[in-house]
Design a protein around this motif. Structure first.
Motif, PDB file in Angstrom:
ATOM      1  N   LEU A  28       0.821  -1.211   0.000  1.00 18.53           N
ATOM      2  CA  LEU A  28       0.000   0.000   0.000  1.00 18.53           C
ATOM      3  C   LEU A  28       0.852   1.257   0.000  1.00 18.53           C
ATOM      4  O   LEU A  28       0.486   2.262  -0.629  1.00 18.53           O
ATOM      5  N   TRP A  29       2.003   1.212   0.663  1.00 15.48           N
ATOM      6  CA  TRP A  29       2.841   2.414   0.709  1.00 15.48           C
ATOM      7  C   TRP A  29       3.338   2.794  -0.682  1.00 15.48           C
ATOM      8  O   TRP A  29       3.523   3.993  -0.981  1.00 15.48           O
ATOM      9  N   VAL A  30       3.549   1.801  -1.545  1.00 15.43           N
ATOM     10  CA  VAL A  30       3.960   2.085  -2.919  1.00 15.43           C
ATOM     11  C   VAL A  30       2.829   2.781  -3.671  1.00 15.43           C
ATOM     12  O   VAL A  30       3.057   3.749  -4.412  1.00 15.43           O
ATOM     13  N   VAL A  31       1.610   2.301  -3.485  1.00 17.33           N
ATOM     14  CA  VAL A  31       0.451   2.915  -4.141  1.00 17.33           C
ATOM     15  C   VAL A  31       0.290   4.364  -3.694  1.00 17.33           C
ATOM     16  O   VAL A  31       0.055   5.261  -4.512  1.00 17.33           O
ATOM     17  N   ILE A  32       0.443   4.607  -2.394  1.00 17.03           N
ATOM     18  CA  ILE A  32       0.323   5.963  -1.867  1.00 17.03           C
ATOM     19  C   ILE A  32       1.463   6.839  -2.371  1.00 17.03           C
ATOM     20  O   ILE A  32       1.261   8.012  -2.738  1.00 17.03           O
ATOM     21  N   ALA A  33       2.673   6.291  -2.401  1.00 18.48           N
ATOM     22  CA  ALA A  33       3.829   7.064  -2.864  1.00 18.48           C
ATOM     23  C   ALA A  33       3.671   7.475  -4.326  1.00 18.48           C
ATOM     24  O   ALA A  33       4.007   8.610  -4.710  1.00 18.48           O
ATOM     25  N   THR A  34       3.148   6.571  -5.158  1.00 16.27           N
ATOM     26  CA  THR A  34       2.954   6.919  -6.569  1.00 16.27           C
ATOM     27  C   THR A  34       1.827   7.939  -6.729  1.00 16.27           C
ATOM     28  O   THR A  34       1.863   8.777  -7.634  1.00 16.27           O
ATOM     29  N   LEU A  35       0.831   7.887  -5.848  1.00 10.95           N
ATOM     30  CA  LEU A  35      -0.225   8.906  -5.850  1.00 10.95           C
ATOM     31  C   LEU A  35       0.364  10.279  -5.539  1.00 10.95           C
ATOM     32  O   LEU A  35       0.064  11.273  -6.219  1.00 10.95           O
ATOM     33  N   VAL A  36       1.220  10.341  -4.533  1.00 16.14           N
ATOM     34  CA  VAL A  36       1.856  11.606  -4.167  1.00 16.14           C
ATOM     35  C   VAL A  36       2.736  12.114  -5.310  1.00 16.14           C
ATOM     36  O   VAL A  36       2.759  13.315  -5.625  1.00 16.14           O
ATOM     37  N   ALA A  37       3.452  11.199  -5.956  1.00 20.95           N
ATOM     38  CA  ALA A  37       4.305  11.584  -7.087  1.00 20.95           C
ATOM     39  C   ALA A  37       3.473  12.158  -8.227  1.00 20.95           C
ATOM     40  O   ALA A  37       3.860  13.150  -8.863  1.00 20.95           O
ATOM     41  N   ALA A  38       2.323  11.535  -8.496  1.00 22.28           N
ATOM     42  CA  ALA A  38       1.451  12.036  -9.557  1.00 22.28           C
ATOM     43  C   ALA A  38       0.902  13.415  -9.205  1.00 22.28           C
ATOM     44  O   ALA A  38       0.839  14.313 -10.060  1.00 22.28           O
ATOM     45  N   LEU A  39       0.507  13.604  -7.954  1.00 19.34           N
ATOM     46  CA  LEU A  39       0.034  14.923  -7.518  1.00 19.34           C
ATOM     47  C   LEU A  39       1.123  15.975  -7.685  1.00 19.34           C
ATOM     48  O   LEU A  39       0.846  17.126  -8.051  1.00 19.34           O
ATOM     49  N   ALA A  40       2.373  15.591  -7.454  1.00 22.80           N
ATOM     50  CA  ALA A  40       3.485  16.528  -7.518  1.00 22.80           C
ATOM     51  C   ALA A  40       3.744  17.037  -8.931  1.00 22.80           C
ATOM     52  O   ALA A  40       4.350  18.113  -9.107  1.00 22.80           O
ATOM     53  N   VAL A  41       3.308  16.286  -9.955  1.00 22.55           N
ATOM     54  CA  VAL A  41       3.515  16.744 -11.337  1.00 22.55           C
ATOM     55  C   VAL A  41       2.234  17.248 -11.979  1.00 22.55           C
ATOM     56  O   VAL A  41       2.261  17.724 -13.115  1.00 22.55           O
ATOM     57  N   VAL A  42       1.114  17.174 -11.251  1.00 25.68           N
ATOM     58  CA  VAL A  42      -0.152  17.655 -11.781  1.00 25.68           C
ATOM     59  C   VAL A  42      -0.576  18.970 -11.130  1.00 25.68           C
ATOM     60  O   VAL A  42      -1.069  19.877 -11.803  1.00 25.68           O
ATOM     61  N   VAL A  43      -0.373  19.100  -9.832  1.00 20.34           N
ATOM     62  CA  VAL A  43      -0.884  20.264  -9.108  1.00 20.34           C
ATOM     63  C   VAL A  43      -0.017  21.515  -9.285  1.00 20.34           C
ATOM     64  O   VAL A  43      -0.537  22.572  -9.651  1.00 20.34           O
ATOM     65  N   PRO A  44       1.303  21.478  -9.042  1.00 22.52           N
ATOM     66  CA  PRO A  44       2.107  22.698  -9.216  1.00 22.52           C
ATOM     67  C   PRO A  44       2.115  23.154 -10.678  1.00 22.52           C
ATOM     68  O   PRO A  44       2.278  22.339 -11.595  1.00 22.52           O
ATOM     69  N   HIS A  45       1.964  24.451 -10.878  1.00 22.28           N
ATOM     70  CA  HIS A  45       1.846  24.975 -12.242  1.00 22.28           C
ATOM     71  C   HIS A  45       3.096  24.700 -13.066  1.00 22.28           C
ATOM     72  O   HIS A  45       3.008  24.329 -14.239  1.00 22.28           O
ATOM     73  N   GLY A  46       4.275  24.893 -12.464  1.00 23.60           N
ATOM     74  CA  GLY A  46       5.508  24.700 -13.223  1.00 23.60           C
ATOM     75  C   GLY A  46       5.679  23.273 -13.702  1.00 23.60           C
ATOM     76  O   GLY A  46       6.038  23.033 -14.866  1.00 23.60           O
ATOM     77  N   ALA A  47       5.414  22.314 -12.824  1.00 17.65           N
ATOM     78  CA  ALA A  47       5.528  20.901 -13.212  1.00 17.65           C
ATOM     79  C   ALA A  47       4.456  20.532 -14.230  1.00 17.65           C
ATOM     80  O   ALA A  47       4.706  19.754 -15.166  1.00 17.65           O
ATOM     81  N   TRP A  48       3.273  21.105 -14.070  1.00 22.36           N
ATOM     82  CA  TRP A  48       2.167  20.786 -14.974  1.00 22.36           C
ATOM     83  C   TRP A  48       2.442  21.260 -16.389  1.00 22.36           C
ATOM     84  O   TRP A  48       2.035  20.624 -17.355  1.00 22.36           O
ATOM     85  N   ARG A  49       3.144  22.362 -16.547  1.00 17.17           N
ATOM     86  CA  ARG A  49       3.462  22.869 -17.887  1.00 17.17           C
ATOM     87  C   ARG A  49       4.265  21.852 -18.683  1.00 17.17           C
ATOM     88  O   ARG A  49       4.173  21.797 -19.907  1.00 17.17           O
ATOM     89  N   ILE A  50       5.046  21.036 -17.987  1.00 16.31           N
ATOM     90  CA  ILE A  50       5.841  20.001 -18.657  1.00 16.31           C
ATOM     91  C   ILE A  50       5.050  18.703 -18.775  1.00 16.31           C
ATOM     92  O   ILE A  50       4.946  18.107 -19.852  1.00 16.31           O
ATOM     93  N   SER A  51       4.472  18.264 -17.661  1.00 14.45           N
ATOM     94  CA  SER A  51       3.791  16.965 -17.652  1.00 14.45           C
ATOM     95  C   SER A  51       2.522  16.978 -18.490  1.00 14.45           C
ATOM     96  O   SER A  51       2.061  15.919 -18.932  1.00 14.45           O
ATOM     97  N   ARG A  52       1.969  18.158 -18.744  1.00 17.14           N
ATOM     98  CA  ARG A  52       0.743  18.230 -19.535  1.00 17.14           C
ATOM     99  C   ARG A  52       0.948  17.704 -20.951  1.00 17.14           C
ATOM    100  O   ARG A  52      -0.007  17.326 -21.626  1.00 17.14           O
ATOM    101  N   ASN A  53       2.205  17.670 -21.420  1.00 18.79           N
ATOM    102  CA  ASN A  53       2.480  17.103 -22.741  1.00 18.79           C
ATOM    103  C   ASN A  53       1.994  15.662 -22.835  1.00 18.79           C
ATOM    104  O   ASN A  53       1.495  15.235 -23.887  1.00 18.79           O
ATOM    105  N   ALA A  54       2.153  14.907 -21.741  1.00 17.68           N
ATOM    106  CA  ALA A  54       1.703  13.516 -21.755  1.00 17.68           C
ATOM    107  C   ALA A  54       0.186  13.425 -21.834  1.00 17.68           C
ATOM    108  O   ALA A  54      -0.367  12.529 -22.487  1.00 17.68           O
ATOM    109  N   VAL A  55      -0.513  14.348 -21.182  1.00 20.48           N
ATOM    110  CA  VAL A  55      -1.976  14.374 -21.273  1.00 20.48           C
ATOM    111  C   VAL A  55      -2.406  14.734 -22.695  1.00 20.48           C
ATOM    112  O   VAL A  55      -3.390  14.198 -23.221  1.00 20.48           O
ATOM    113  N   THR A  56      -1.653  15.642 -23.325  1.00 18.04           N
ATOM    114  CA  THR A  56      -1.968  16.005 -24.710  1.00 18.04           C
ATOM    115  C   THR A  56      -1.816  14.801 -25.639  1.00 18.04           C
ATOM    116  O   THR A  56      -2.603  14.631 -26.582  1.00 18.04           O
ATOM    117  N   ILE A  57      -0.810  13.964 -25.397  1.00 20.88           N
ATOM    118  CA  ILE A  57      -0.661  12.750 -26.199  1.00 20.88           C
ATOM    119  C   ILE A  57      -1.919  11.889 -26.099  1.00 20.88           C
ATOM    120  O   ILE A  57      -2.450  11.414 -27.104  1.00 20.88           O
TER     121      ILE A  57
END
Length: 243
Positions: A28-57
């Motif tokens: 379970l800790w791995v599942v939670i850790a990956t959730l936190v990692a995903a939040l870290a690239v989706v919520v902050p604006h600077g990280a989202w500007r880069i990671s949004r490319n994958a959503v565009t794909i």
């Protein structure tokens, strides 16, 4: 499951069993850790500007896939450095095929995340990675600009390396992080579109195109995008967290 790279040559039946077989669920800790990692690239604006490319794909891939499924001729896909994209298909400029194609963009990332969560809930980690790799390779054939090709090659190459060379624990963590990212990253674009439209922007958005095609207000189509993304997030989270 054993790492594919750590064994000798595999016969096709052995390879099929490894790809379609189930693997143990991570802690379970791995599942939670990956959730936190995903939040870290989706919520902050600077990280989202880069990671949004994958959503565009995923967004443009959704347009392209449904265009093909509904019998339209897919001309090409372009991905741009500002995280926008364009999918061009030929066929009737109206009708069900065009409506489904237009509706597939904003719904594709969360629905792909939901499907991925279902596979992970069933322990099909390797199958998820290989399916994602196959979809990216197929999409690469339809990319019509250099930036788009580079983006898809880097993304597909990452999936290929992880699915073929990484240890099972790394594969598991990577797969869970990707699915969390699709589920969470699939929610934000609809809110961004809503904000743009509230200030009179994005007059040719997918919601506005759908409104012209169906005579249903664009706001209702935007609400539909919200429903799909939020319901996918809730359903996918239940599978990932095994609630």
């Amino acid at each position: 499951m054993d790492n594919l790279a750590s064994t000798g040559p595999l016969s096709l039946p052995d390879l099929w069993d490894r790809v379609t077989g189930s693997q143990p669920h991570p802690d379970l800790w791995v599942v939670i850790a990956t959730l936190v990692a995903a939040l870290a690239v989706v919520v902050p604006h600077g990280a989202w500007r880069i990671s949004r490319n994958a959503v565009t794909i995923a967004h443009e891939g959704g347009h392209g896939l449904i265009a093909l499924v509904t019998g339209r001729t897919l001309t090409g896909i372009r991905l741009h450095s500002d995280t926008s994209g364009l999918t061009v298909s030929r066929g009737k400029p109206h009708g069900l095929g065009m409506i489904l194609t237009a509706a597939a963009g904003y719904t594709a990332p969360p629905l792909l995340g939901l499907g991925g969560a279902a596979l992970l809930g069933a322990g099909r980690i390797t199958l998820l990675l290989w399916l994602a790799t196959a979809l990216l390779i197929t999409m690469l054939l339809m990319i019509r600009n250099a930036y788009g090709a580079l983006t898809v090659i880097l993304t597909g190459g990452t999936f290929l390396l992880v699915s073929w060379l990484a240890e099972p624990q790394v594969q598991s963590g990577f797969a869970y992080a990707v699915v969390w990212f699709l589920l969470l990253g699939g929610v934000r674009p609809a809110f961004e579109l809503q904000a743009k439209r509230s200030h009179g922007g994005a007059p040719d958005s997918d919601a506005d195109q759908l409104s012209r095609l169906t005579h249903v207000p664009a706001g209702l189509w935007l609400f539909f995008f919200h429903v799909v993304s939020l319901c996918s997030l809730m359903g996918g989270a239940q599978w990932l967290l095994r609630l």
